[in-house]
Design a protein around this motif. Structure first.
Motif, PDB file in Angstrom:
ATOM      1  N   HIS A  35       3.767   2.902  -2.772  1.00 26.40           N
ATOM      2  CA  HIS A  35       2.671   2.323  -3.546  1.00 26.40           C
ATOM      3  C   HIS A  35       3.108   0.943  -4.017  1.00 26.40           C
ATOM      4  CE1 HIS A  35       0.463   1.415  -7.291  1.00 26.40           C
ATOM      5  NE2 HIS A  35      -0.554   1.944  -6.634  1.00 26.40           N
ATOM      6  N   LYS A  36       2.308  -0.076  -3.683  1.00 29.29           N
ATOM      7  CA  LYS A  36       2.627  -1.443  -4.089  1.00 29.29           C
ATOM      8  C   LYS A  36       1.668  -1.885  -5.176  1.00 29.29           C
ATOM      9  CE  LYS A  36       4.399  -2.858   0.457  1.00 29.29           C
ATOM     10  NZ  LYS A  36       4.294  -3.859   1.553  1.00 29.29           N
ATOM     11  N   PRO A  37       2.179  -2.519  -6.228  1.00 30.22           N
ATOM     12  CA  PRO A  37       1.304  -3.009  -7.291  1.00 30.22           C
ATOM     13  C   PRO A  37       0.198  -3.906  -6.731  1.00 30.22           C
ATOM     14  CG  PRO A  37       3.605  -3.214  -7.932  1.00 30.22           C
ATOM     15  CD  PRO A  37       3.602  -2.823  -6.484  1.00 30.22           C
ATOM     16  N   GLY A  38      -1.060  -3.602  -7.092  1.00 32.67           N
ATOM     17  CA  GLY A  38      -2.187  -4.403  -6.631  1.00 32.67           C
ATOM     18  C   GLY A  38      -2.647  -4.089  -5.230  1.00 32.67           C
ATOM     19  N   LYS A  39      -1.996  -3.123  -4.573  1.00 31.15           N
ATOM     20  CA  LYS A  39      -2.360  -2.799  -3.194  1.00 31.15           C
ATOM     21  C   LYS A  39      -2.534  -1.293  -3.030  1.00 31.15           C
ATOM     22  CE  LYS A  39       0.097  -6.800  -1.266  1.00 31.15           C
ATOM     23  NZ  LYS A  39       1.094  -7.260  -0.285  1.00 31.15           N
ATOM     24  N   SER A  40      -3.194  -0.665  -3.988  1.00 33.95           N
ATOM     25  CA  SER A  40      -3.341   0.788  -3.946  1.00 33.95           C
ATOM     26  C   SER A  40      -4.153   1.250  -2.747  1.00 33.95           C
ATOM     27  CB  SER A  40      -3.987   1.295  -5.237  1.00 33.95           C
ATOM     28  OG  SER A  40      -5.281   0.738  -5.395  1.00 33.95           O
ATOM     29  N   ASP A  41      -5.031   0.369  -2.228  1.00 29.20           N
ATOM     30  CA  ASP A  41      -5.836   0.794  -1.080  1.00 29.20           C
ATOM     31  C   ASP A  41      -4.989   0.995   0.166  1.00 29.20           C
ATOM     32  OD1 ASP A  41      -5.439  -1.923  -1.218  1.00 29.20           O
ATOM     33  OD2 ASP A  41      -7.382  -2.478  -0.383  1.00 29.20           O
ATOM     34  N   LEU A  42      -3.806   0.352   0.240  1.00 28.66           N
ATOM     35  CA  LEU A  42      -2.912   0.597   1.374  1.00 28.66           C
ATOM     36  C   LEU A  42      -2.328   2.001   1.298  1.00 28.66           C
ATOM     37  CD1 LEU A  42      -1.021  -2.816   1.685  1.00 28.66           C
ATOM     38  CD2 LEU A  42      -2.937  -1.969   3.045  1.00 28.66           C
ATOM     39  N   ALA A  43      -1.931   2.429   0.097  1.00 32.93           N
ATOM     40  CA  ALA A  43      -1.457   3.807  -0.079  1.00 32.93           C
ATOM     41  C   ALA A  43      -2.597   4.785   0.178  1.00 32.93           C
ATOM     42  CB  ALA A  43      -0.892   3.997  -1.482  1.00 32.93           C
ATOM     43  N   ASP A  44      -3.794   4.438  -0.281  1.00 28.50           N
ATOM     44  CA  ASP A  44      -4.953   5.303  -0.055  1.00 28.50           C
ATOM     45  C   ASP A  44      -5.241   5.455   1.432  1.00 28.50           C
ATOM     46  OD1 ASP A  44      -5.200   5.520  -2.776  1.00 28.50           O
ATOM     47  OD2 ASP A  44      -6.832   4.066  -2.951  1.00 28.50           O
ATOM     48  N   LEU A  45      -5.098   4.356   2.172  1.00 27.60           N
ATOM     49  CA  LEU A  45      -5.356   4.421   3.605  1.00 27.60           C
ATOM     50  C   LEU A  45      -4.343   5.321   4.296  1.00 27.60           C
ATOM     51  CD1 LEU A  45      -6.940   3.540   6.060  1.00 27.60           C
ATOM     52  CD2 LEU A  45      -5.587   1.444   6.137  1.00 27.60           C
ATOM     53  N   ARG A  46      -3.081   5.218   3.905  1.00 27.26           N
ATOM     54  CA  ARG A  46      -2.065   6.110   4.465  1.00 27.26           C
ATOM     55  C   ARG A  46      -2.407   7.574   4.176  1.00 27.26           C
ATOM     56  NH1 ARG A  46       1.883   1.809   3.338  1.00 27.26           N
ATOM     57  NH2 ARG A  46       3.299   1.549   5.117  1.00 27.26           N
ATOM     58  N   ILE A  59       2.898  15.252   0.118  1.00 24.57           N
ATOM     59  CA  ILE A  59       3.049  13.803   0.030  1.00 24.57           C
ATOM     60  C   ILE A  59       3.778  13.452  -1.260  1.00 24.57           C
ATOM     61  CG2 ILE A  59       1.809  11.617  -0.188  1.00 24.57           C
ATOM     62  CD1 ILE A  59      -0.453  12.877   1.460  1.00 24.57           C
ATOM     63  N   ALA A  60       4.742  12.539  -1.150  1.00 26.10           N
ATOM     64  CA  ALA A  60       5.454  12.031  -2.326  1.00 26.10           C
ATOM     65  C   ALA A  60       5.229  10.525  -2.409  1.00 26.10           C
ATOM     66  CB  ALA A  60       6.943  12.346  -2.236  1.00 26.10           C
ATOM     67  N   LEU A  61       4.497  10.091  -3.412  1.00 28.61           N
ATOM     68  CA  LEU A  61       4.283   8.665  -3.651  1.00 28.61           C
ATOM     69  C   LEU A  61       5.498   8.078  -4.358  1.00 28.61           C
ATOM     70  CD1 LEU A  61       0.596   8.642  -4.901  1.00 28.61           C
ATOM     71  CD2 LEU A  61       1.409   7.518  -2.836  1.00 28.61           C
ATOM     72  N   PHE A  62       5.865   6.872  -3.997  1.00 25.27           N
ATOM     73  CA  PHE A  62       6.928   6.180  -4.718  1.00 25.27           C
ATOM     74  C   PHE A  62       6.534   4.722  -4.904  1.00 25.27           C
ATOM     75  CE2 PHE A  62       8.035   5.632  -0.252  1.00 25.27           C
ATOM     76  CZ  PHE A  62       8.456   4.314  -0.167  1.00 25.27           C
ATOM     77  N   ASP A  63       6.955   4.145  -6.015  1.00 21.19           N
ATOM     78  CA  ASP A  63       6.633   2.753  -6.325  1.00 21.19           C
ATOM     79  C   ASP A  63       7.605   1.822  -5.625  1.00 21.19           C
ATOM     80  OD1 ASP A  63       4.455   3.320  -7.959  1.00 21.19           O
ATOM     81  OD2 ASP A  63       5.724   3.583  -9.731  1.00 21.19           O
ATOM     82  N   MET A  64       7.061   0.834  -4.939  1.00 23.88           N
ATOM     83  CA  MET A  64       7.897  -0.164  -4.294  1.00 23.88           C
ATOM     84  C   MET A  64       8.463  -1.115  -5.346  1.00 23.88           C
ATOM     85  SD  MET A  64       8.209   0.077  -0.959  1.00 23.88           S
ATOM     86  CE  MET A  64       8.380  -1.564  -0.262  1.00 23.88           C
ATOM     87  N   PRO A  65       9.752  -1.454  -5.247  1.00 26.36           N
ATOM     88  CA  PRO A  65      10.312  -2.431  -6.175  1.00 26.36           C
ATOM     89  C   PRO A  65       9.785  -3.833  -5.861  1.00 26.36           C
ATOM     90  CG  PRO A  65      11.918  -1.876  -4.496  1.00 26.36           C
ATOM     91  CD  PRO A  65      10.740  -0.966  -4.274  1.00 26.36           C
ATOM     92  N   VAL A  66       9.960  -4.734  -6.805  1.00 22.62           N
ATOM     93  CA  VAL A  66       9.518  -6.117  -6.646  1.00 22.62           C
ATOM     94  C   VAL A  66      10.721  -6.983  -6.305  1.00 22.62           C
ATOM     95  CG1 VAL A  66       8.430  -8.086  -7.788  1.00 22.62           C
ATOM     96  CG2 VAL A  66       7.638  -5.754  -8.273  1.00 22.62           C
TER      97      VAL A  66
END
Length: 244
Positions: A35-46, A59-66
């Motif tokens: 999951h990338k900040p501001g790009k939740s639709d990419l995680a949703d598409l996956r 499914i295990a969601l994880f936050d991408m570092p910056v």
């Protein structure tokens, strides 16, 4: 030993999934989704792609570092990859029962993607399995109905950063440019090149432009800015070819 499957999923169209990719998704005990900040639709598409193939996948969601933009480019990317590998390891450790783990990779894991480099940092090292996917280059040429190369001629694949820093490659006739947030094609002689550009390739949001660079560049810049503002993100690729 964990089996880690890196699955190329094409450019966002569920129809891009190969039979091998579908089997790998179905057989996975756990699927990691970034999951990338501001790009939740990419995680949703996956997750939608996963649900279409397997409705009971874990499914295990994880936050991408910056990335730390204060560091030199290669240093910050290297540190970023180290941090992603640590997050992968922690996420997998939270599911000790999972032996077959999958990651869905845009396009293909071999082309301008660092998933394989990140996986190499894992300790202990998993058994790696790579499932090939449709690349953005294939999606671009298909969308424009053009061949990638001219007759008996080579093709160079590069990045916007290299085009900016080093200019047009010597002896190059056809150049495919990826990862260019700055529309670096503006630095070229617009009358000397044709361009075929595409964003959100394979998705319902797909947009295309093509023509002589001097004519098309203004349209591309405007449409790119408009699309990025509308969606909060953009993935685009373009092909440049010297005019005869």
């Amino acid at each position: 030993m964990i089996d880690l499957h890196l699955i190329g999923i094409g450019t966002g169209n569920p129809d891009h999934l190969t039979g091998e990719a579908r089997r790998a998704i179905t057989q996975a005990d756990l699927i990691l989704v970034p999951h990338k900040p501001g790009k939740s639709d990419l995680a949703d598409l996956r997750t939608r792609i996963i649900a279409e193939v397997c409705d009971d996948a874990l499914i295990a969601l994880f936050d991408m570092p910056v990335r730390d933009d204060t560091l030199p480019y290669l240093t910050r990317v290297d540190a970023w990859h180290d941090e992603i590998a640590r997050i992968w390891a922690a996420t997998m450790a939270a599911h000790p029962e999972a032996q077959k783990i999958a990651l869905l990779v845009w396009g293909d894991p071999s082309l301008y993607d660092s998933t394989l480099r990140i996986a190499a940092r894992l300790d202990p090292a998993p058994r790696l399995h790579v499932v090939a996917g449709i690349t953005s280059i294939q999606a671009l040429t298909a969308a424009h109905a053009i061949p990638l190369n001219t007759l008996n001629a080579p093709v160079t694949i590069s990045t916007g950063r290299r085009l900016r820093d080093h200019g047009w490659p010597d002896g190059c006739e056809t150049l495919v440019v990826m990862l260019d947030a700055d529309c670096t094609f503006q630095s070229l002689d617009g009358d000397g090149f044709d361009i075929w550009w595409g964003a959100y390739l394979g998705m319902p949001e797909q947009i295309l432009e093509a023509g002589r660079l001097s004519d098309a560049s203004v349209r591309i810049i405007a449409r790119r800015a408009e699309a990025r503002a509308a969606h909060g993100w953009i993935m685009d690729t373009y092909l440049l070819r010297r005019r005869a």
